[in-house]
Design a protein around this motif. Structure first.
Motif, PDB file in Angstrom:
ATOM      1  N   GLN A 243       5.792 -12.403  -1.100  1.00 55.20           N
ATOM      2  CA  GLN A 243       5.880 -10.976  -1.408  1.00 55.20           C
ATOM      3  C   GLN A 243       5.933 -10.768  -2.911  1.00 55.20           C
ATOM      4  O   GLN A 243       6.480 -11.584  -3.655  1.00 55.20           O
ATOM      5  N   HIS A 244       5.344  -9.677  -3.322  1.00 58.09           N
ATOM      6  CA  HIS A 244       5.331  -9.248  -4.713  1.00 58.09           C
ATOM      7  C   HIS A 244       6.769  -8.940  -5.160  1.00 58.09           C
ATOM      8  O   HIS A 244       7.527  -8.305  -4.434  1.00 58.09           O
ATOM      9  N   ILE A 245       7.151  -9.405  -6.338  1.00 57.19           N
ATOM     10  CA  ILE A 245       8.492  -9.105  -6.852  1.00 57.19           C
ATOM     11  C   ILE A 245       8.390  -7.887  -7.762  1.00 57.19           C
ATOM     12  O   ILE A 245       7.469  -7.787  -8.575  1.00 57.19           O
TER      13      ILE A 245
ATOM     14  N   GLY B  62       6.158  -1.838  -5.984  1.00 56.69           N
ATOM     15  CA  GLY B  62       4.781  -1.910  -5.493  1.00 56.69           C
ATOM     16  C   GLY B  62       4.654  -2.889  -4.349  1.00 56.69           C
ATOM     17  O   GLY B  62       5.551  -3.697  -4.087  1.00 56.69           O
ATOM     18  N   GLY B  63       3.542  -2.769  -3.650  1.00 55.38           N
ATOM     19  CA  GLY B  63       3.258  -3.690  -2.546  1.00 55.38           C
ATOM     20  C   GLY B  63       3.989  -3.348  -1.258  1.00 55.38           C
ATOM     21  O   GLY B  63       3.963  -4.132  -0.307  1.00 55.38           O
ATOM     22  N   GLU B  64       4.652  -2.158  -1.212  1.00 56.86           N
ATOM     23  CA  GLU B  64       5.340  -1.782   0.029  1.00 56.86           C
ATOM     24  C   GLU B  64       4.316  -1.520   1.142  1.00 56.86           C
ATOM     25  O   GLU B  64       3.206  -1.049   0.873  1.00 56.86           O
ATOM     26  N   SER B  65       4.727  -1.810   2.375  1.00 57.41           N
ATOM     27  CA  SER B  65       3.883  -1.511   3.537  1.00 57.41           C
ATOM     28  C   SER B  65       4.194  -0.105   4.016  1.00 57.41           C
ATOM     29  O   SER B  65       5.340   0.349   3.940  1.00 57.41           O
TER      30      SER B  65
ATOM     31  N   MET C  50       7.802  -5.964   3.238  1.00 54.18           N
ATOM     32  CA  MET C  50       7.887  -7.167   4.076  1.00 54.18           C
ATOM     33  C   MET C  50       8.511  -8.296   3.271  1.00 54.18           C
ATOM     34  O   MET C  50       8.323  -8.388   2.057  1.00 54.18           O
ATOM     35  N   ASP C  51       9.265  -9.155   3.977  1.00 51.42           N
ATOM     36  CA  ASP C  51       9.827 -10.350   3.343  1.00 51.42           C
ATOM     37  C   ASP C  51       8.836 -11.496   3.493  1.00 51.42           C
ATOM     38  O   ASP C  51       8.046 -11.527   4.445  1.00 51.42           O
TER      39      ASP C  51
ATOM     40  N   SER D 297       1.558 -10.041 -10.698  1.00 51.38           N
ATOM     41  CA  SER D 297       2.498 -10.673  -9.763  1.00 51.38           C
ATOM     42  C   SER D 297       1.741 -11.235  -8.571  1.00 51.38           C
ATOM     43  O   SER D 297       0.806 -10.611  -8.074  1.00 51.38           O
ATOM     44  N   GLU D 298       2.212 -12.385  -8.128  1.00 56.44           N
ATOM     45  CA  GLU D 298       1.532 -13.017  -7.002  1.00 56.44           C
ATOM     46  C   GLU D 298       1.963 -12.369  -5.683  1.00 56.44           C
ATOM     47  O   GLU D 298       3.143 -12.100  -5.481  1.00 56.44           O
TER      48      GLU D 298
END
Ligand SMILES: [Zn+2]
Length: 443
Positions: A274-276, A279-282, A388-389, A412-413
């Motif tokens: 998951q992105h730290i 951002g990147g929320e589902s 998501m985790d 970010s990865e």
């Protein structure tokens, strides 16, 4: 009083007393007889009850011929008309039906719509029919009872086919399952399968840190449904990406592979990393709930989305060796597909692959956009947003629920893998597990 009058009075008194006594005796006898009758009736009722309770529910109690049907009464008191044409079509003899393949051998061209029985005989065990053409059919009570045209039988089969879907909104919490327990415990797997049919959404926790963990879980259930992106696709920020999903941009809520006529039934979205940071929320929503809200609040817009075919397309080249070298898909279907009961049976919204070609007269175009925008607004008004985790696999009914993601910092990865399972295979596994475990949840 003279002695004579006294004697007469005494005699009359005695007679009266005797009358009362006789009456009492008669009443007493009547009571006795009534009691006896009552106890006999109770015994008979008890006997009848015992007989009914001993009679199997599927025993054939009577068979009556009508002009085009056989009227059966079963052991549990239910009854049904069984049309002759249906009985003849479903003859279970070796000439008409393959016991090994469980398939009909009788050809439609050989079925007489006006077939009639010459002779019927019934027993608790079933019914035998001799048809006017001399063919002979035998049916067990169990077989007939299971398939009778009764509400109970029809409902039972409907639920065996598919569970009733339960719409959810923004207060929904995804039911959680443990990856290893799903792999090792059939009861847990069955529970997940039923949840997916009802809620169309679940979160599988603690998946192994392997890019094929999703496909491995799918293979444990049935088969992976591949696409031109291969058996699973890394949803990462790809250089020169062949799909807007494979970037770091915000993705509107969508159904996957709307560019396929046969869209995948269940999507497995595995978050490996998951992105730290922000951002990147589902973001997910139940398209079924949104469609029903739209149907009630704006029937015209609902009609537009159910009656207007849209094209979805996807043309490109492989980013990776496992992808189809060159692809060019075009599908055509409404955003909301209705079944014969006017229930929404497929939601296919995908802004990225929705085609610019519209097979519409120009004056209908704006109302189509208005309906799509309204549906999209309802989806977001009733959506869940969460992050998501790593190790989570979100599983969604892809022809019902929609998913999207917020944009994220490209540096970010973030590594997501998606893979698919078809509903045919999921329901097939659910039915076999229910047989194996003797579990029949009919809620
Ligand atoms: Zn036959």
């Amino acid at each position: 009083m003279s002695s004579l009058r006294y004697t007469r009075a005494l005699a009359a008194g005695c007679a009266a007393l005797r009358g009362v006594a006789r009456q009492q005796v008669r009443q007493s006898c009547n009571t006795c007889t009534n009691r006896r009758c009552l106890s006999l009736a109770a015994a008979a009722q008890q006997q009848a009850r015992t007989k009914i309770s001993q009679t199997p529910a599927n025993a054939v109690m009577s068979a009556t011929r009508t002009s085009d049907s056989l009227h059966l009464v079963f052991g549990d008191g239910t009854s049904s008309d069984l049309p002759y044409v249906w009985l003849r079509d479903n003859c279970q003899c070796a000439q008409c039906f393959s016991e090994g393949a469980l398939g009909r051998k009788l050809l439609m061209q050989d079925l007489d719509l006006n077939v009639k029985p010459a002779l019927i005989s019934e027993s608790e065990r079933g019914v035998t029919v001799e048809w006017t053409d001399g063919h002979y059919s035998e049916f067990t009570g169990e077989w007939l009872y299971d398939r009778a045209f009764t509400p109970t039988s029809r409902t039972r089969r409907r639920h065996q086919f598919a569970y009733t879907r339960e719409p959810w909104g923004a207060d929904h919490r995804l039911p959680e399952y443990d990856y290893e327990r799903m792999m090792k415990d059939d009861k847990v797997l069955l529970d997940w399968l039923i949840t997916m049919e009802k809620k169309g959404s679940a979160m599988v926790k603690n998946a192994p840190d392997r890019d094929i963990a999703g496909p491995e879980l799918i293979e444990h259930i049935a088969y992976v449904k591949p696409s031109h992106y291969g058996p699973h696709s890394p949803v990462i920020n790809r250089p020169e990406s062949n799909n807007v999903a494979f970037t770091n941009a915000k993705l509107g809520m969508h159904n996957d592979l709307a560019q396929y006529e046969h869209m995948p039934g269940i999507i497995f979205i595995h978050c490996l990393k998951q992105h730290i940071g922000t951002g990147g929320e589902s973001v997910i929503a139940d398209g079924l709930l949104a469609a029903e809200i739209l149907r009630k609040s704006n029937p015209d817009a609902f009609h537009v989305l159910t009656a207007t075919d849209a094209y979805f397309w996807d043309k490109g080249r492989a980013n990776y060796s496992w992808e189809m070298p060159e692809f060019y898909k075009i599908s055509r279907h409404p955003i909301l597909t209705l079944d014969s009961n006017n229930d929404v049976c497929r939601v296919s919204l995908n802004n990225a692959v929705r085609d610019s070609f519209l097979d519409l007269p120009a004056h209908k175009v704006k109302s189509f956009y208005a309906a799509m925008k309204l549906f999209n607004d309802i989806l977001y008004d009733n959506s869940l947003v969460f992050k998501m985790d790593s190790g989570d696999i979100m599983t969604l009914d892809n022809v019902r629920c929609l998913h999207g993601r917020e944009g994220y910092e490209a540096l970010s990865e973030r590594h997501i893998e998606s893979s698919y399972l078809d509903w045919d295979e999921a329901r097939c596994r659910r039915r076999r597990l229910q047989e194996k475990l003797g579990a029949n949840d009919r809620k």
